[in-house]
Write an enzyme that holds these catalytic residues in place. Structure first.
Site, short mmCIF file in Angstrom:
data_model
loop_
_atom_site.label_atom_id
_atom_site.label_comp_id
_atom_site.label_asym_id
_atom_site.label_seq_id
_atom_site.Cartn_x
_atom_site.Cartn_y
_atom_site.Cartn_z
N ASP A 101 -5.59 -3.79 0.46
CA ASP A 101 -5.87 -2.49 -0.11
C ASP A 101 -4.58 -2.01 -0.76
OD1 ASP A 101 -7.20 0.07 -0.42
OD2 ASP A 101 -8.37 -0.48 1.35
N ASP A 203 -7.41 1.45 -4.45
CA ASP A 203 -7.92 2.74 -4.00
C ASP A 203 -7.97 3.74 -5.17
OD1 ASP A 203 -8.47 4.21 -1.38
OD2 ASP A 203 -6.93 5.52 -2.22
N GLU A 266 -11.77 0.73 -6.85
CA GLU A 266 -12.67 1.73 -6.25
C GLU A 266 -12.93 2.81 -7.29
OE1 GLU A 266 -13.15 4.87 -2.54
OE2 GLU A 266 -11.21 4.62 -3.53
N HIS A 327 -15.92 1.97 4.63
CA HIS A 327 -15.37 2.84 5.67
C HIS A 327 -15.49 4.32 5.32
CE1 HIS A 327 -12.45 2.41 2.56
NE2 HIS A 327 -11.72 3.38 3.07
N ASP A 328 -16.06 4.63 4.18
CA ASP A 328 -16.22 6.03 3.77
C ASP A 328 -17.66 6.51 3.82
OD1 ASP A 328 -13.47 6.28 3.16
OD2 ASP A 328 -13.79 5.48 1.14
C1 GLC Z 1 -10.38 6.18 -0.87
C2 GLC Z 1 -10.48 5.55 0.49
C3 GLC Z 1 -10.61 6.64 1.51
C4 GLC Z 1 -9.35 7.48 1.47
C5 GLC Z 1 -9.12 8.02 0.06
C6 GLC Z 1 -7.74 8.55 -0.10
O1 GLC Z 1 -11.53 6.85 -1.23
O2 GLC Z 1 -11.55 4.66 0.51
O3 GLC Z 1 -10.79 6.13 2.80
O4 GLC Z 1 -9.45 8.54 2.36
O5 GLC Z 1 -9.26 7.01 -0.91
O6 GLC Z 1 -6.83 7.49 -0.10
#
Ligand code: GLC
Length: 538
Positions: A101, A203, A266, A327-328
């Protein structure tokens, strides 16, 4: 015709590990890298091709590792750089790729860069972050809102300015309009690529550049009171800014300097915007994550529609991908129910494009209802009155066996999040022993995908007209055809799956009890059943 699909990230299956929750080898209630190493046999047995690790870097853990205080080291909580190198070596020896990541949009407020930046207005690193004067009559410079609730600006008393944080105030946003910051990011990438990392999940890549004029965002016409603050506005100045593509192209050039490396971005955007992240000339993300299966209601008609619109929107040569959980977001077995989770897994592993599977979904883990006093996630804690904002429920420890702490950590240790109450029945060890389990279905599907050219290289065509809760599609390659028929309902359904072929060979059913020749005209699907059928040779 031979296929031009040849890269591992195209043919393979990605499995996301949330390191805190996968396996605790050190005995402190938090998962770690030696724990992942202990479970490499399991990972190999799943028939996956790559593991993506959520952040493992040094971090004060305000956002559980998405607040990084050093980009080029490993958090002692998870192990050491030497442990990481060992993981890469052992994973590679088994043919597993390792994806890290990468979190470029923001650092921790404890990162040395930010400590310098906030030290004084004339510090050389001041412009590495996004600092603005208060509004003319005081208060934050504009109306931008944080993803975790409230203003996206925090006031720094000592220097009299606000800094931007699209997430927590402990996660200040870096300024990618400053070339020195881009260069620092590219150096970070080199650091990990030189250590043998196969790629990055990047991310919030679509947020990395913000409006240069810092204009207020307009109100959203669909905002409803009681929803998160971030939903108040249309994000035309904090998301998807044109210049972000320059940064992504620079990142891509770094990857292209190595053999067979990749990045998956992402990005939560509608398809027509999402596609721009492949880059004109496919020179940006190898894959922008396609989150539609996570975002959309679970229905045959809706899924059919989004598969067709995704396929139609892809740029020439742009490789598709599908994500079922992360995980979100709430787990699939909770969103769709345990029976339908099997159908969903069949869908994920038979659609055209790279599948990404979230740890625990292969055994049917569900969201865990966590009492408020045990909440950990800042997104939940900062927005307590908004239902569903906590991401703790989908981050609970992996369920390995029926022993007191589910095999995740020693029995006298409290795991960092509570275990699912049903872990005695839903766990790897129990499912190993049940021929009809979700785990066996997962392995059967990954093996079938691996051994069936049409499922990896084949074209996709939706077949049955929508309307009865069943989705049928065809994957075809070099004259070989595979049909997939998925019953999204809890009732028996009869469908005409193929006008051209009257019978076929059932390769697998989600119920794992049906194989061999069968009539397709019509085909009966039991409640919550999906099947994969070979028509002609495969
Ligand atoms: C992304 C991650 C999330 C995190 C956010 C800030 O959306 O998947 O878990 O809280 O970024 O880094």
């Amino acid at each position: 015709m031979t296929s031009d699909i040849k890269h591992w990230w195209q043919t393979g299956i990605i499995y996301q590990i949330y390191p805190r929750s996968f396996m605790d080898a050190s005995g402190d209630g938090v998962g770690d890298i030696p724990g992942i190493i202990e479970r490499l046999d399991y990972l190999t047995s799943l028939g996956i091709d790559a593991i993506w690790l959520s952040p493992i870097y040094p971090s004060p853990m305000a956002d559980f590792g998405y607040d990084i205080s050093d980009y080029t080291d490993v958090n002692p909580l998870f192990g050491s750089l030497a442990d990481f190198d060992r993981l890469v070596e052992l994973a590679h020896a088994r043919g597993l790729h390792v994806i890290l990541d990468l979190v470029p949009n923001h650092t921790s407020s404890q990162h040395p860069w930010f400590l310098e930046s906030r030290a004084s207005r004339d510090n050389p690193k001041r412009d590495w972050y996004i600092w603005r004067d208060p509004a003319p009559h005081g208060g934050p410079p504009n109306n931008w809102q944080s993803f975790f609730g409230g203003d996206a600006w925090a006031f720094d008393e000592a220097t009299g300015q606000y800094y931007l944080h699209l997430f927590l105030k402990e996660q200040p946003d870096l300024n990618y309009r400053n070339p020195a910051v881009v260069e620092a990011l590219l150096n970070t990438m080199h650091f990990w690529l030189d250590r043998g990392v196969d790629g990055f999940r990047v991310d919030v890549i679509w947020l990395m550049i913000k409006d240069e004029q810092f204009r207020d965002e307009p109100d959203s016409p669909t905002y409803q009171p009681g929803r998160p603050d971030r939903h108040r506005h249309q994000h035309i100045y904090t998301e998807d800014q044109v210049m972000v593509h320059d940064v992504i192209r620079a990142m891509r050039r770094v990857l292209d300097g190595y053999e067979e490396r990749m990045m998956v971005g992402e990005i939560y955007l509608p398809y027509e915007r999402l596609m721009t992240y492949y880059g004109t000339g496919l020179d940006e993300c190898h894959m922008p994550f396609n989150f539609q299966l996570i975002e959309s209601p679970w229905s045959a008609e809706i899924v059919r529609g989004l598969v067709d619109s995704y396929e139609a929107a892809l740029p020439t040569g742009g490789w598709p991908n599908w994500v079922l959980g992360n995980h979100d977001r709430s787990r699939i077995a909770t969103r769709a129910g345990r029976e339908q989770a099997r159908v969903a897994m069949m869908l994920l592993l038979t659609l055209r494009g790279t599948p990404t599977c979230y740890y625990g979904d292969e055994i049917g883990m569900v969201d865990v209802d966590i009492p408020v006093e045990k909440w950990q996630d800042p997104a939940g804690l900062q927005q307590k009155d908004i239902k569903g904002e906590s991401r703790d429920p989908e981050r609970t420890p992996m369920q390995w066996d029926a022993s007191p702490k589910a095999g995740f950590c020693p029995s006298d240790v409290e795991p960092w999040l509570p275990l699912a109450p049903d872990y005695h029945a839903v766990n790897v060890a129990v499912e190993e022993g049940e021929p009809g389990s979700m785990l066996h279905l997962f392995r059967r599907l990954t093996a079938l995908r691996r051994g069936t050219l049409a499922l990896v290289h084949g074209s996709h065509r939706s077949l049955n007209a929508s309307g009865n809760g069943v989705y049928v599609y065809e994957r075809a390659y070099e004259g070989k055809r595979v049909l997939v028929a998925l019953n999204f309902t809890a009732e028996e359904r009869t469908v005409e799956v193929s006008a051209e072929t009257l019978s076929g060979d059932i390769l697998v059913s989600t119920h794992l009890d049906r194989e061999g020749p069968e009539s397709l005209s019509p085909l009966t699907l039991r409640p919550n059943e999906g099947i994969i059928v070979a028509v002609g040779e495969v």
